[in-house]
Design a protein around this motif. Structure first.
Motif, PDB file in Angstrom:
ATOM      1  N   UNK A   1       0.983  -1.206  -0.047  1.00  0.00           N
ATOM      2  CA  UNK A   1       0.101  -0.289  -0.058  1.00  0.00           C
ATOM      3  C   UNK A   1       0.918   1.236  -0.048  1.00  0.00           C
ATOM      4  N   UNK A   2       0.447   2.347  -0.701  1.00  0.00           N
ATOM      5  CA  UNK A   2       1.453   3.375  -1.176  1.00  0.00           C
ATOM      6  C   UNK A   2       0.998   4.522   0.198  1.00  0.00           C
ATOM      7  N   UNK A   3      -0.093   4.301   1.015  1.00  0.00           N
ATOM      8  CA  UNK A   3      -0.419   5.349   1.867  1.00  0.00           C
ATOM      9  C   UNK A   3      -0.273   4.715   3.201  1.00  0.00           C
ATOM     10  N   UNK A   4       0.190   5.411   4.335  1.00  0.00           N
ATOM     11  CA  UNK A   4       0.125   5.302   5.451  1.00  0.00           C
ATOM     12  C   UNK A   4      -1.437   4.954   6.271  1.00  0.00           C
ATOM     13  N   UNK A   5      -1.995   4.113   5.943  1.00  0.00           N
ATOM     14  CA  UNK A   5      -3.505   3.823   6.332  1.00  0.00           C
ATOM     15  C   UNK A   5      -3.483   3.031   7.387  1.00  0.00           C
ATOM     16  N   UNK A   6      -4.612   3.205   8.071  1.00  0.00           N
ATOM     17  CA  UNK A   6      -5.061   2.440   9.307  1.00  0.00           C
ATOM     18  C   UNK A   6      -5.259   0.890   8.984  1.00  0.00           C
ATOM     19  N   UNK A   7      -5.308   0.577   7.798  1.00  0.00           N
ATOM     20  CA  UNK A   7      -5.277  -0.676   7.471  1.00  0.00           C
ATOM     21  C   UNK A   7      -4.140  -1.343   7.699  1.00  0.00           C
ATOM     22  N   UNK A   8      -2.830  -0.751   7.133  1.00  0.00           N
ATOM     23  CA  UNK A   8      -1.517  -1.280   7.825  1.00  0.00           C
ATOM     24  C   UNK A   8      -1.390  -1.564   9.139  1.00  0.00           C
ATOM     25  N   UNK A   9      -1.832  -0.513   9.932  1.00  0.00           N
ATOM     26  CA  UNK A   9      -1.785  -0.551  11.453  1.00  0.00           C
ATOM     27  C   UNK A   9      -2.387  -1.769  11.861  1.00  0.00           C
ATOM     28  N   UNK A  10      -3.775  -1.966  11.283  1.00  0.00           N
ATOM     29  CA  UNK A  10      -4.495  -3.230  11.845  1.00  0.00           C
ATOM     30  C   UNK A  10      -3.866  -4.438  11.525  1.00  0.00           C
ATOM     31  N   UNK A  11      -3.066  -4.493  10.206  1.00  0.00           N
ATOM     32  CA  UNK A  11      -2.437  -5.819   9.913  1.00  0.00           C
ATOM     33  C   UNK A  11      -1.263  -6.072  10.945  1.00  0.00           C
ATOM     34  N   UNK A  12      -0.510  -4.950  11.130  1.00  0.00           N
ATOM     35  CA  UNK A  12       0.536  -4.863  12.205  1.00  0.00           C
ATOM     36  C   UNK A  12       0.140  -5.501  13.367  1.00  0.00           C
ATOM     37  N   UNK A  13      -1.058  -5.010  13.929  1.00  0.00           N
ATOM     38  CA  UNK A  13      -1.607  -5.360  15.250  1.00  0.00           C
ATOM     39  C   UNK A  13      -2.028  -6.976  14.933  1.00  0.00           C
ATOM     40  N   UNK A  14      -2.448  -7.378  14.295  1.00  0.00           N
ATOM     41  CA  UNK A  14      -3.148  -8.768  13.809  1.00  0.00           C
ATOM     42  C   UNK A  14      -1.929  -9.688  13.695  1.00  0.00           C
ATOM     43  N   UNK A  15      -0.724  -9.210  13.087  1.00  0.00           N
ATOM     44  CA  UNK A  15       0.435 -10.061  12.908  1.00  0.00           C
ATOM     45  C   UNK A  15       1.230 -10.271  14.360  1.00  0.00           C
ATOM     46  N   UNK A  16       1.420  -9.083  14.953  1.00  0.00           N
ATOM     47  CA  UNK A  16       2.314  -9.146  16.079  1.00  0.00           C
ATOM     48  C   UNK A  16       1.374  -9.262  17.465  1.00  0.00           C
ATOM     49  N   UNK A  17       0.429  -9.958  17.667  1.00  0.00           N
ATOM     50  CA  UNK A  17      -0.689 -10.097  18.501  1.00  0.00           C
ATOM     51  C   UNK A  17      -0.142 -10.357  20.001  1.00  0.00           C
ATOM     52  N   UNK A  18       1.058 -11.118  19.970  1.00  0.00           N
ATOM     53  CA  UNK A  18       1.789 -11.337  21.255  1.00  0.00           C
ATOM     54  C   UNK A  18       2.800 -10.248  21.528  1.00  0.00           C
ATOM     55  N   UNK A  19       3.078 -10.040  22.924  1.00  0.00           N
ATOM     56  CA  UNK A  19       3.805  -8.763  23.299  1.00  0.00           C
ATOM     57  C   UNK A  19       5.316  -9.764  23.097  1.00  0.00           C
ATOM     58  N   UNK A  20       6.336  -8.748  22.812  1.00  0.00           N
ATOM     59  CA  UNK A  20       7.721  -9.228  22.691  1.00  0.00           C
ATOM     60  C   UNK A  20       8.327  -8.764  23.693  1.00  0.00           C
ATOM     61  N   UNK A  21       9.004  -7.266  23.587  1.00  0.00           N
ATOM     62  CA  UNK A  21      10.238  -6.779  24.431  1.00  0.00           C
ATOM     63  C   UNK A  21       9.721  -6.567  25.817  1.00  0.00           C
ATOM     64  N   UNK A  22       8.423  -6.397  25.927  1.00  0.00           N
ATOM     65  CA  UNK A  22       7.861  -5.979  27.137  1.00  0.00           C
ATOM     66  C   UNK A  22       7.729  -7.260  28.180  1.00  0.00           C
ATOM     67  N   UNK A  23       7.451  -8.224  27.548  1.00  0.00           N
ATOM     68  CA  UNK A  23       7.431  -9.691  27.899  1.00  0.00           C
ATOM     69  C   UNK A  23       8.806 -10.158  28.294  1.00  0.00           C
ATOM     70  N   UNK A  24       9.780  -9.988  27.617  1.00  0.00           N
ATOM     71  CA  UNK A  24      11.101 -10.246  27.657  1.00  0.00           C
ATOM     72  C   UNK A  24      11.663  -9.788  28.929  1.00  0.00           C
ATOM     73  N   UNK A  25      11.367  -8.311  29.053  1.00  0.00           N
ATOM     74  CA  UNK A  25      11.994  -7.411  30.243  1.00  0.00           C
ATOM     75  C   UNK A  25      11.302  -8.035  31.423  1.00  0.00           C
ATOM     76  N   UNK A  26       9.962  -8.194  31.369  1.00  0.00           N
ATOM     77  CA  UNK A  26       9.287  -8.749  32.456  1.00  0.00           C
ATOM     78  C   UNK A  26       9.767  -9.920  33.067  1.00  0.00           C
ATOM     79  N   UNK A  27      10.037 -10.902  32.354  1.00  0.00           N
ATOM     80  CA  UNK A  27      10.473 -12.191  32.843  1.00  0.00           C
ATOM     81  C   UNK A  27      11.732 -11.917  33.288  1.00  0.00           C
ATOM     82  N   UNK A  28      12.528 -11.060  32.531  1.00  0.00           N
ATOM     83  CA  UNK A  28      14.021 -10.828  33.161  1.00  0.00           C
ATOM     84  C   UNK A  28      13.758 -10.335  34.621  1.00  0.00           C
ATOM     85  N   UNK A  29      12.828  -9.605  35.005  1.00  0.00           N
ATOM     86  CA  UNK A  29      12.938  -9.048  36.289  1.00  0.00           C
ATOM     87  C   UNK A  29      12.119 -10.340  37.300  1.00  0.00           C
ATOM     88  N   UNK A  30      11.551 -11.264  36.753  1.00  0.00           N
ATOM     89  CA  UNK A  30      11.085 -12.389  37.607  1.00  0.00           C
ATOM     90  C   UNK A  30      12.417 -13.169  37.912  1.00  0.00           C
TER      91      UNK A  30
END
Length: 232
Positions: free
Chosen positions: A57-86
């Motif tokens: 898509x040539x435009x920075x649309x809300x559709x791309x952001x929705x696809x990003x949220x759907x694809x990365x639906x699990x936490x990453x760096x926050x989960x990593x840092x939280x587990x390190x704190x544990x």
């Protein structure tokens, strides 16, 4: 992350203090330091994850952001840092209990010296402990129990971390493009994640250090049970 590095320096200085050392204390704090460095390096390829995600898509649309949220639906760096704190909390739990058991051992030693002096009827100087305050795990079964409990909690946290890495994060970093359609946008988008091999290498590095910690902790538990509880 820089604040974590700065905050860990006093703890590492305490770890090498021979007057408060217990069995393999420096090793556990050394693992914390290595884990922190690997975590810092592994997060670098993910610093601009949203910019590395692109669709046809040539435009920075809300559709791309929705696809990003759907694809990365699990936490990453926050989960990593939280587990390190544990993981840090499991080490601090060990510190808390060993400090308590060391205090009890010192009190028992003081009472024993006082009793010996009274029985002999003359003043004597209490002998200095050549181990510098190291807890004798052969004599204190309670300390061994809490020691094993702390290591077992650390193993559970590391196993959970490996599951998060391999089941949550790794599948989202495939080289192949994927199709995406959302409830917001009816049209079909083809999206891809840039620098996916580098991001996968970060996942593998984190999983490797966690696997090493799991193996070391498991064998140390076996050694502690056989050596301190079974007297092998």
């Amino acid at each position: 992350m820089a604040a974590l590095v700065t905050g860990l320096i006093p703890i590492l200085r305490t770890a090498v203090d021979a007057t408060t050392t217990y069995k393999c204390r420096s090793m556990w704090f050394g693992f914390l330091c290595i884990r922190l460095v690997i975590l810092f390096l592994a997060e670098l390829p993910f610093s601009k994850l949203d910019a590395d995600f692109s669709c046809n898509s040539t435009r920075d649309s809300i559709c791309i952001k929705a696809c990003f949220n759907r694809h990365f639906d699990k936490p990453m760096m926050v989960a990593w840092n939280f587990i390190y704190v544990l993981v840090i909390l499991s080490v601090l739990l060990m510190e808390l209990f060993t400090s308590h058991f060391r205090s009890l051992a010192q009190k028992r030693s003081s009472r024993q010296v006082k009793t010996d002096v009274e029985l002999q009827g003359e003043a004597q100087v209490a002998p200095t402990d050549p181990r510098g305050g190291v807890i004798d795990l052969h004599r204190d079964r309670g300390a061994v129990g809490f020691y094993l409990l702390s290591i077992s909690l650390r193993i559970l946290v590391e196993v959970w971390f490996v599951y998060v890495l391999l089941s949550w994060n790794l599948p989202a970093l495939n080289n192949s493009p994927f199709k995406c359609s959302t409830d917001i946008c009816s049209e079909l988008h083809v999206c891809v994640v840039s620098a996916a091999p580098e991001k996968r290498m970060s996942i593998y590095a984190l999983a490797s250090i966690s696997g090493l910690l799991i193996v070391c902790s498991f064998f140390f538990c076996i050694y502690s049970i056989a050596h301190y509880l079974c007297n092998f």
